[in-house]
Design a protein around this motif. Structure first.
Motif, PDB file in Angstrom:
ATOM      1  N   CYS A 257       1.093   4.216  -2.745  1.00 10.45           N
ATOM      2  CA  CYS A 257       0.740   5.535  -2.499  1.00 10.45           C
ATOM      3  C   CYS A 257       1.800   6.392  -2.929  1.00 10.45           C
ATOM      4  CB  CYS A 257       0.769   5.851  -0.761  1.00 10.45           C
ATOM      5  SG  CYS A 257      -0.941   5.323  -0.268  1.00 10.45           S
TER       6      CYS A 257
ATOM      7  N   ILE B 120       0.713  -1.107   0.022  1.00  6.33           N
ATOM      8  CA  ILE B 120       0.047   0.198  -0.140  1.00  6.33           C
ATOM      9  C   ILE B 120       0.724   1.206   0.181  1.00  6.33           C
ATOM     10  CG2 ILE B 120      -1.524   1.180   1.533  1.00  6.33           C
ATOM     11  CD1 ILE B 120      -2.751  -1.370   2.207  1.00  6.33           C
TER      12      ILE B 120
ATOM     13  N   LEU C   3      -7.752   9.192   0.822  1.00  9.97           N
ATOM     14  CA  LEU C   3      -8.131   8.101   1.588  1.00  9.97           C
ATOM     15  C   LEU C   3      -9.005   8.048   2.706  1.00  9.97           C
ATOM     16  CD1 LEU C   3      -4.730   6.104   1.031  1.00  9.97           C
ATOM     17  CD2 LEU C   3      -6.449   6.079  -0.355  1.00  9.97           C
ATOM     18  N   LYS C   4      -9.154   9.323   3.051  1.00  7.33           N
ATOM     19  CA  LYS C   4      -9.781   9.454   4.560  1.00  7.33           C
ATOM     20  C   LYS C   4     -11.139   8.568   4.699  1.00  7.33           C
ATOM     21  CE  LYS C   4     -11.274  12.970   7.433  1.00  7.33           C
ATOM     22  NZ  LYS C   4     -11.471  14.348   7.679  1.00  7.33           N
ATOM     23  N   GLY C   5     -11.876   8.347   3.986  1.00  6.49           N
ATOM     24  CA  GLY C   5     -13.274   7.529   3.879  1.00  6.49           C
ATOM     25  C   GLY C   5     -12.953   6.016   3.981  1.00  6.49           C
ATOM     26  N   SER C   6     -11.746   5.606   3.563  1.00  5.24           N
ATOM     27  CA  SER C   6     -11.423   4.336   3.381  1.00  5.24           C
ATOM     28  C   SER C   6     -10.497   3.716   4.478  1.00  5.24           C
ATOM     29  CB  SER C   6     -10.508   3.948   2.045  1.00  5.24           C
ATOM     30  OG  SER C   6     -11.281   4.307   1.028  1.00  5.24           O
ATOM     31  N   LEU C   7      -9.793   4.632   5.423  1.00  5.42           N
ATOM     32  CA  LEU C   7      -8.950   4.242   6.203  1.00  5.42           C
ATOM     33  C   LEU C   7      -9.735   4.073   7.557  1.00  5.42           C
ATOM     34  CD1 LEU C   7      -6.114   6.887   5.604  1.00  5.42           C
ATOM     35  CD2 LEU C   7      -6.576   4.482   5.118  1.00  5.42           C
ATOM     36  N   ALA C   8      -9.261   3.365   8.544  1.00  2.00           N
ATOM     37  CA  ALA C   8      -9.705   3.079   9.873  1.00  2.00           C
ATOM     38  C   ALA C   8      -9.410   4.284  10.550  1.00  2.00           C
ATOM     39  CB  ALA C   8      -9.153   1.760  10.615  1.00  2.00           C
ATOM     40  N   GLU C   9     -10.197   4.384  11.628  1.00  2.00           N
ATOM     41  CA  GLU C   9      -9.936   5.682  12.602  1.00  2.00           C
ATOM     42  C   GLU C   9      -8.702   5.406  13.253  1.00  2.00           C
ATOM     43  OE1 GLU C   9     -12.861   7.348  15.040  1.00  2.00           O
ATOM     44  OE2 GLU C   9     -14.392   6.880  13.677  1.00  2.00           O
TER      45      GLU C   9
END
Length: 58
Positions: free
Chosen positions: A37, A33, A47-53
Motif C-alpha cells: 500500500c 500488504i 481497496l473498498k470492494g476487496s476488503l472485509a467489512e
C-alpha cells in the motif's frame, strides 16, 4: 503402534502449532500488504470492494 491417547495428544499439539502458524502467517501477510500500500499508493477507498467489512461500532 501408538495408542489412542498418544495419537489424541499428538493431534492436540499439532492443532496448537497450526493456530500459532496461522497467527504468524497472518501477521506477515498484513505487513506485506501494508508495504504494498505504501509502495504503490493504494488507499482504503481503492481497496473498498476487496476488503472485509469493519467491526461494528457500538
Amino acid at each position: 503402534m501408538n495408542s489412542y491417547g498418544e495419537l489424541k495428544a499428538d493431534m492436540e499439539t499439532i492443532q496448537q502449532r497450526m493456530v500459532e502458524a496461522m497467527k504468524n502467517e497472518r501477521a506477515n501477510a498484513l505487513k506485506e500488504i501494508k508495504c504494498f500500500c505504501k509502495e504503490f499508493g493504494f488507499t482504503a477507498g481503492m481497496l473498498k470492494g476487496s476488503l472485509a467489512e469493519g467491526r461494528n461500532k457500538k
